[in-house]
Write an enzyme that holds these catalytic residues in place. Structure first.
Site, PDB file in Angstrom:
ATOM      1  N   ASP A 102      -4.688  -4.645   5.853  1.00  0.00           N
ATOM      2  CA  ASP A 102      -5.036  -5.494   4.718  1.00  0.00           C
ATOM      3  C   ASP A 102      -3.951  -6.560   4.535  1.00  0.00           C
ATOM      4  OD1 ASP A 102      -6.580  -6.388   2.591  1.00  0.00           O
ATOM      5  OD2 ASP A 102      -5.544  -5.101   1.142  1.00  0.00           O
TER       6      ASP A 102
ATOM      7  N   HIS B 249      -2.597  -0.950  -3.408  1.00  0.00           N
ATOM      8  CA  HIS B 249      -3.745  -0.063  -3.280  1.00  0.00           C
ATOM      9  C   HIS B 249      -3.534   1.177  -4.145  1.00  0.00           C
ATOM     10  CE1 HIS B 249      -4.262  -2.019   0.928  1.00  0.00           C
ATOM     11  NE2 HIS B 249      -4.822  -2.748  -0.015  1.00  0.00           N
TER      12      HIS B 249
ATOM     13  N   SER C 123       0.861  -1.179   0.000  1.00  0.00           N
ATOM     14  CA  SER C 123       0.000   0.000   0.000  1.00  0.00           C
ATOM     15  C   SER C 123       0.897   1.229   0.000  1.00  0.00           C
ATOM     16  CB  SER C 123      -0.953  -0.025   1.200  1.00  0.00           C
ATOM     17  OG  SER C 123      -1.882   1.036   1.130  1.00  0.00           O
TER      18      SER C 123
END
Length: 205
Positions: free
Chosen positions: A145, A52, A25
């Site tokens: 995540d 992401h 991310s």
């Protein structure tokens, strides 16, 4: 931290590992560039990546990464077969999943922890499709995540690598993965490619 290959790498035969799944991310461009650039050419398995991304904009991530690694890099497409030596990036606003036959699926099902694509969904699909032949890697990022997903990978006998939070631009994702107790290797970013090559090439000579 284990100093040798885990039991899953030793006991499941000459073609132990069949896929690498990677999550990143915030800070992920540097993390992915270092990881993929260090893997070199001729990787005998495909690499599936969830980074992401802002869903409002077209991404050039595959183009950027493709200039910094010897591997082929592309945005994943619906129903294509994952090929060895190729990196597949989840497109913005699409979950990336893989089936037991290596076929990729893109979906716009609901957000997971406010995210699409979701590392958890990728890892869970990899765990279901490949079991002990899967390697999951969690790099820099905020939030958690990937934590549920690495737990699924470990429960199916796969191997989990987390970037050492001390070497991560953002510690949240690797720390969350480590908090599950499912991580086999906690490594500085620069060491991860060498360990991956060792895993996927183990017993292949």
């Amino acid at each position: 931290m284990p100093s040798q290959l885990p039991d899953t790498a030793r006991d499941t035969g000459p073609d132990t590992f069949a896929v690498i799944a990677v999550a990143a991310s915030a800070g992920g461009l540097h993390g992915l560039t270092t990881l993929l650039g260090g893997l070199g050419a001729g990787l005998p398995v495909p690499v599936l990546v969830v980074q992401h991304l802002d869903p409002r904009h077209r991404t050039v991530l595959a183009d950027i990464l493709g200039r910094r690694t010897d591997l082929d890099v592309k945005l994943a497409e619906q129903d294509e077969a994952a090929r060895a030596g190729t990196v597949y990036i989840a497109p913005p606003d699409r979950h990336l999943l893989v089936g037991a036959d290596g076929t990729l699926t893109l979906t716009r099902t609901e957000l997971v922890h406010f995210l699409r694509p979701s590392a958890d969904l990728l890892f869970e699909s990899v765990a279901g499709a490949y079991g002990p032949r899967a390697v999951a890697v969690v790099l820099t990022g905020t939030g958690n995540d990937g934590a549920m997903g690495v737990d699924a990978v470990k429960k199916r006998g796969g191997t989990v690598i987390a970037q050492d939070p001390q070497s991560a631009e953002f510690r949240g994702m690797p720390e969350a993965a480590m908090g599950t107790g499912a991580v086999d290797f906690v490594l500085p970013l620069e060491d991860i490619p060498t360990v991956i090559r060792g895993l996927v090439e183990f017993k292949r000579q």
